[in-house]
Design an enzyme around this catalytic site. Structure first.
Site, PDB file in Angstrom:
ATOM      1  CG  MET A 153      -1.768  -1.205   1.474  1.00 37.02           C
ATOM      2  SD  MET A 153      -2.941  -1.540   0.174  1.00 37.02           S
ATOM      3  CE  MET A 153      -4.137  -0.271   0.438  1.00 37.02           C
ATOM      4  CG  PHE A 160       3.062   4.486   5.400  1.00 38.77           C
ATOM      5  CD1 PHE A 160       2.629   3.302   5.964  1.00 38.77           C
ATOM      6  CD2 PHE A 160       4.270   5.023   5.840  1.00 38.77           C
ATOM      7  CE1 PHE A 160       3.387   2.643   6.941  1.00 38.77           C
ATOM      8  CE2 PHE A 160       5.028   4.383   6.814  1.00 38.77           C
ATOM      9  CZ  PHE A 160       4.594   3.195   7.356  1.00 38.77           C
ATOM     10  CB  SER A 199       5.696  -0.132   6.433  1.00 36.79           C
ATOM     11  OG  SER A 199       5.320  -0.279   5.082  1.00 36.79           O
ATOM     12  CG  ASN A 213       4.701  -3.877   9.618  1.00 31.91           C
ATOM     13  OD1 ASN A 213       3.882  -4.280   8.770  1.00 31.91           O
ATOM     14  ND2 ASN A 213       4.820  -2.603   9.935  1.00 31.91           N
ATOM     15  N   GLY A 270       0.133 -13.252  12.116  1.00 32.40           N
ATOM     16  CA  GLY A 270      -0.269 -14.642  11.950  1.00 32.40           C
ATOM     17  C   GLY A 270      -1.053 -15.235  13.091  1.00 32.40           C
TER      18      GLY A 270
HETATM   19  C1  LIG Z   1      -3.409  -4.330   3.861  1.00 24.20           C
HETATM   20  C2  LIG Z   1      -2.521  -4.133   5.060  1.00 24.20           C
HETATM   21  C3  LIG Z   1      -2.143  -2.847   5.394  1.00 24.20           C
HETATM   22  C4  LIG Z   1      -1.318  -2.652   6.508  1.00 24.20           C
HETATM   23  N1  LIG Z   1      -0.977  -1.380   6.855  1.00 24.20           N
HETATM   24  C5  LIG Z   1      -0.226  -1.185   7.952  1.00 24.20           C
HETATM   25  C6  LIG Z   1       0.091   0.132   8.372  1.00 24.20           C
HETATM   26  O1  LIG Z   1      -0.325   1.124   7.764  1.00 24.20           O
HETATM   27  N2  LIG Z   1       0.874   0.279   9.477  1.00 24.20           N
HETATM   28  C7  LIG Z   1       1.337  -0.792  10.202  1.00 24.20           C
HETATM   29  O2  LIG Z   1       2.030  -0.601  11.204  1.00 24.20           O
HETATM   30  N3  LIG Z   1       1.029  -2.048   9.836  1.00 24.20           N
HETATM   31  C8  LIG Z   1       0.269  -2.259   8.743  1.00 24.20           C
HETATM   32  N4  LIG Z   1      -0.051  -3.535   8.382  1.00 24.20           N
HETATM   33  C9  LIG Z   1       0.504  -4.668   9.174  1.00 24.20           C
HETATM   34  C10 LIG Z   1      -0.464  -5.172  10.247  1.00 24.20           C
HETATM   35  O3  LIG Z   1      -0.722  -4.193  11.203  1.00 24.20           O
HETATM   36  C11 LIG Z   1       0.141  -6.413  10.934  1.00 24.20           C
HETATM   37  O4  LIG Z   1       1.323  -6.036  11.601  1.00 24.20           O
HETATM   38  C12 LIG Z   1       0.459  -7.527   9.954  1.00 24.20           C
HETATM   39  O5  LIG Z   1      -0.554  -7.637   8.985  1.00 24.20           O
HETATM   40  C13 LIG Z   1       0.615  -8.860  10.652  1.00 24.20           C
HETATM   41  O6  LIG Z   1      -0.568  -9.227  11.311  1.00 24.20           O
HETATM   42  P1  LIG Z   1      -1.633 -10.277  10.713  1.00 24.20           P
HETATM   43  O7  LIG Z   1      -0.856 -11.495  10.319  1.00 24.20           O
HETATM   44  O8  LIG Z   1      -2.609 -10.494  11.817  1.00 24.20           O
HETATM   45  O9  LIG Z   1      -2.240  -9.625   9.522  1.00 24.20           O
HETATM   46  C14 LIG Z   1      -0.873  -3.763   7.282  1.00 24.20           C
HETATM   47  C15 LIG Z   1      -1.274  -5.053   6.933  1.00 24.20           C
HETATM   48  C16 LIG Z   1      -2.098  -5.260   5.838  1.00 24.20           C
HETATM   49  C17 LIG Z   1      -2.522  -6.658   5.481  1.00 24.20           C
END
Ligand SMILES: Cc1cc2nc3c(=O)[nH]c(=O)nc-3n(C[C@H](O)[C@H](O)[C@H](O)COP(=O)(O)O)c2cc1C
Length: 350
Positions: free
Chosen positions: A115, A117, A178, A243, A288
């Protein structure tokens, strides 16, 4: 049921279009939709999770990136999330990377995003927060630097954002992890992080908003001890790990969900080990986590608060209700009156 129907339709459409549409719906009808999805927890004392820096009414929070604009706080705080983290917000609005930039791996319950930011900038996010009603839940704001800000100037982006959001949030997060902003992850070098924290020192003398740093799962394991020491030295409240991860074979961007589980778990476990010597620090575990079993494993290692993003996309609010039900069953099995009591005795539970 409602989410299954929504998902059946939504997963036929482009992932980012569905995301935009969902944000629109959730920000327009937050109360009706939260009720339709099952509402909130009724007994907050039972599920309260006490950290050093704050208390959450439920041990799972919403991870950053889903509500980048802070326009759905009313919805997310009315389903069983203990905390809602909005952002990443940058000082100035930015459009992010070219589309398509959000991809689903359905069978692997994972996502990949690049994405970059995309967000409306700090003024709009601040005004959305001021209009919101967070239903007594904790609100975190995740802070990032603008793409065009040089590495040398990055510290000033974080300072501006810190000043903008310190009075309207329950915790703040310095995001240096990120993979989608060129050079951002280089700020995880200890000297760069040190510069960011030194620059915030003056401001933090008169302010006690808990401050976290969010890190990548791709850091070498032997660098984690240094990060914990830095967090301790600058009296941060803790670390958010992790992240998304880079998987070059899948394409650009960061991968989240089940494909990230193993890697994020190794990082969290190493952090928990090192953090035993720094008991004032909190870990917020993310990456995860998709079930009560994942949480249980994390709790057994000493973790407490967790966040989810991808499992919320694949399971909807059901993931929270399933976790709530499993916690309830554990509490009944051991005749504990609340989660706090379970945490105190977790070494004796299986
Ligand atoms: C589409 C998308 C956008 C994300 N945007 C951000 C973000 O702007 N800032 C951030 O710190 N993490 C962002 N993340 C990361 C999530 O906060 C998280 O750390 C990461 O997805 C791992 O967690 P999960 O496995 O539960 O998804 C994003 C993740 C996804 C999938």
């Amino acid at each position: 049921m409602l989410y299954d129907f929504f998902k059946f339709m939504a997963f036929k459409m482009d992932a980012e279009k569905v995301h935009e549409l969902s944000i629109k719906m959730l920000s327009t009808f937050p109360l009706a939709l939260s009720e339709s999805f099952g509402g909130d927890i009724s007994d907050r004392d039972r599920f309260q999770t006490k950290l050093n820096s704050m208390n959450w009414d439920f041990p799972v929070g919403l991870a950053a990136g889903l509500d980048k604009t802070a326009s759905c706080i009313d919805f997310f705080s009315r389903i069983p999330f203990g905390a809602v983290e909005v952002g990443t917000v940058t000082p100035l609005a930015q459009v992010g990377n070219p589309k398509p930039r959000l991809f689903r791996y359905k069978s692997e319950e994972s996502l990949r995003n690049c994405m970059g930011f995309n967000n409306p900038g700090s003024e709009v996010v601040l005004s959305n927060i001021l209009k919101s009603d967070r239903n007594g839940k904790m609100l975190g704001v995740n802070l990032g630097k603008n793409k065009l800000t040089t590495a040398d100037e990055a510290k000033n982006d974080y300072l501006k954002l810190y000043r903008s959001f310190k009075d309207v949030s329950d915790y703040l997060v310095i995001n240096v992890s990120s993979p989608n902003t060129p050079g951002l992850r280089d700020l995880q070098r200890h000297d760069s992080m040190r510069e960011i924290f030194i620059n915030l020192e003056e401001e933090r003398k008169t302010d006690s908003t808990p401050l976290f740093i969010k890190i990548s799962p791709d850091l070498p394991l032997d660098s984690l001890e240094g990060i914990v020491e830095l967090a301790n030295e600058f009296k941060l409240s803790g670390i958010i790990a992790t992240n998304t991860t880079i998987m070059e074979e899948r394409g650009a961007g960061g991968v989240s969900g089940k494909l990230l589980t193993a890697k994020a778990k190794i990082v969290r476990e190493r952090l928990l080990e090192v953090m035993k010597d720094h008991t004032s620090l909190d870990l917020i575990g993310v990456g995860g986590i998709s079930s009560f079993d994942d949480l249980w494993d994390y709790w057994k290692k000493g973790g407490r608060a967790a966040q989810i993003y991808s499992s919320f996309i694949f399971q909807g609010p059901t993931v929270l209700f399933d976790i709530q039900k499993s916690i309830d069953e554990k509490l009944n099995q051991y005749q504990f009156k609340n989660l706090e009591e379970l945490f105190l005795n977790i070494d004796h539970c299986d």
